[in-house]
Design a protein around this motif. Sequence first.
Motif, mmCIF file in Angstrom:
data_model
loop_
_atom_site.group_PDB
_atom_site.id
_atom_site.type_symbol
_atom_site.label_atom_id
_atom_site.label_comp_id
_atom_site.label_asym_id
_atom_site.label_seq_id
_atom_site.Cartn_x
_atom_site.Cartn_y
_atom_site.Cartn_z
ATOM 1 N N LYS A 108 0.840 -1.200 0.000
ATOM 2 C CA LYS A 108 0.000 0.000 0.000
ATOM 3 C C LYS A 108 0.879 1.255 0.000
ATOM 4 O O LYS A 108 1.944 1.270 0.609
ATOM 5 N N SER A 109 0.399 2.298 -0.681
ATOM 6 C CA SER A 109 1.204 3.501 -0.837
ATOM 7 C C SER A 109 1.178 4.394 0.398
ATOM 8 O O SER A 109 0.189 4.445 1.136
ATOM 9 N N LEU A 110 2.275 5.069 0.592
ATOM 10 C CA LEU A 110 2.464 5.983 1.716
ATOM 11 C C LEU A 110 3.288 7.156 1.201
ATOM 12 O O LEU A 110 4.392 6.964 0.697
ATOM 13 N N SER A 111 2.741 8.373 1.301
ATOM 14 C CA SER A 111 3.455 9.561 0.813
ATOM 15 C C SER A 111 3.896 10.450 1.974
ATOM 16 O O SER A 111 3.252 10.476 3.027
ATOM 17 N N ASN B 244 -1.832 8.196 3.233
ATOM 18 C CA ASN B 244 -1.314 6.951 3.808
ATOM 19 C C ASN B 244 -2.402 5.893 3.691
ATOM 20 O O ASN B 244 -3.414 5.951 4.392
ATOM 21 N N ARG B 245 -2.213 4.945 2.795
ATOM 22 C CA ARG B 245 -3.245 3.940 2.504
ATOM 23 C C ARG B 245 -3.205 2.728 3.431
ATOM 24 O O ARG B 245 -4.007 1.803 3.281
ATOM 25 N N LEU B 246 -2.295 2.730 4.390
ATOM 26 C CA LEU B 246 -2.238 1.642 5.355
ATOM 27 C C LEU B 246 -3.417 1.724 6.318
ATOM 28 O O LEU B 246 -4.097 2.748 6.380
ATOM 29 N N THR C 96 -13.630 7.962 13.669
ATOM 30 C CA THR C 96 -12.357 8.147 12.972
ATOM 31 C C THR C 96 -11.467 6.920 13.145
ATOM 32 O O THR C 96 -10.792 6.493 12.200
ATOM 33 N N LEU C 97 -11.487 6.337 14.339
ATOM 34 C CA LEU C 97 -10.737 5.095 14.551
ATOM 35 C C LEU C 97 -11.276 3.975 13.667
ATOM 36 O O LEU C 97 -10.507 3.184 13.114
ATOM 37 N N SER C 98 -12.591 3.899 13.522
ATOM 38 C CA SER C 98 -13.182 2.902 12.626
ATOM 39 C C SER C 98 -12.651 3.080 11.211
ATOM 40 O O SER C 98 -12.345 2.114 10.504
ATOM 41 N N HIS C 99 -12.540 4.354 10.812
ATOM 42 C CA HIS C 99 -12.049 4.662 9.463
ATOM 43 C C HIS C 99 -10.592 4.233 9.296
ATOM 44 O O HIS C 99 -10.255 3.541 8.319
ATOM 45 N N VAL C 100 -9.712 4.633 10.217
ATOM 46 C CA VAL C 100 -8.279 4.335 10.045
ATOM 47 C C VAL C 100 -7.967 2.853 10.269
ATOM 48 O O VAL C 100 -6.961 2.347 9.772
#
Length: 362
Positions: free
Chosen positions: A113-116, A167-169, A246-250
Amino acid sequence: MIKLSELKQYAKLHIKSQDFQGLDPQQVLNSIYREPTHDGEDDGAWDLIWIKAAKQSLKNGHVSDAIQCYNFARFPYPETDAQKKASQELVRTFENHYCDENVKKHTIYVQGKSLSFYTANLDQSKPCLLVLGGIVSIKEQWSVFLKAGKTMGFSVVVTEFPGVGENRLTFHESSHQMIGKILDYLSRQADVENTFIVGMSFGGQLAIKQALEDPRIKGITTVGAPINRFYQEYSEATVPLITRRTLSHVCNLRDDELQNHMRSLALSAKQIQKLIIPLTYIFSARDEIIPYSEKQFIKQNVSNLKLIEFDDIHGSPNHLEYIQKMIPLSVLKQSGSKNIKLKIILSALLMIENLKKRVGKK
């Protein structure tokens, strides 16, 4: 969906940390009458009103204002189509106006997964300062560190928490390893063997966990990092809805899956007792997210600790002027920097802030 009242309440805390030049963010907030919209109508919708403010700021030549308006449009995370577009426009606007020969954007892949992240002042002879936000703050929000790198004498990296921005992680037990991957990538461009981390909120926990495995990290400064008690005591009754969502999302989990997942993220006493590098921890006594019991856990189990406490809520937004000076001073002290002049200036400014508070209490 998160209620508008809660969105406004937490946005106000983040607004305090930003320096708007051409608009009054409170006026923008006052003009919003409903939650982010899925129907595309801008009659007071959270996301569309902020986007409109961003576009107007760009027309007026206030780029930094526009970036922060796009930031609040997607706050706390992109859910609607408009919020997703705002997030994309934010990055595009930042890159167009701030990326140059010194400030560069990099993208790596971790676990597919990408991370910028952005860097500035990269130099193999300069120690590395890595800045990492929490579950809400985007990397562009901390661009001040990109500017400060040269003055401080550091190679600077500004990145994002898993699931935030570019950050797609996702946030799980091994998320901290992304920090090591960034340092690996920069190993020939900066002195990553001497890395110091500023980790805001949940980002501070990732920094601590990585430091337990990575000898390249020599010091950490954090504001309100959850370490053990937050995860062990996690419940819907005590954690604000905006934080839970927000935690559910991340974490890419449903709300009802979070509680068990949170338990798995806690650092044990045995683990954190192995942390030997200096840790500067800024704690908020009235934190509505991090329980007060976290302070006692930290004091009992961290040996090389500088604990600073404010009578404030999460992130201590009412003490930002102090924190904005304390953080770079902490990094300079931890690194043994020979920049005596800057350390003296920051120390003097902190003394002035302390005097102001004493006078204000009288």
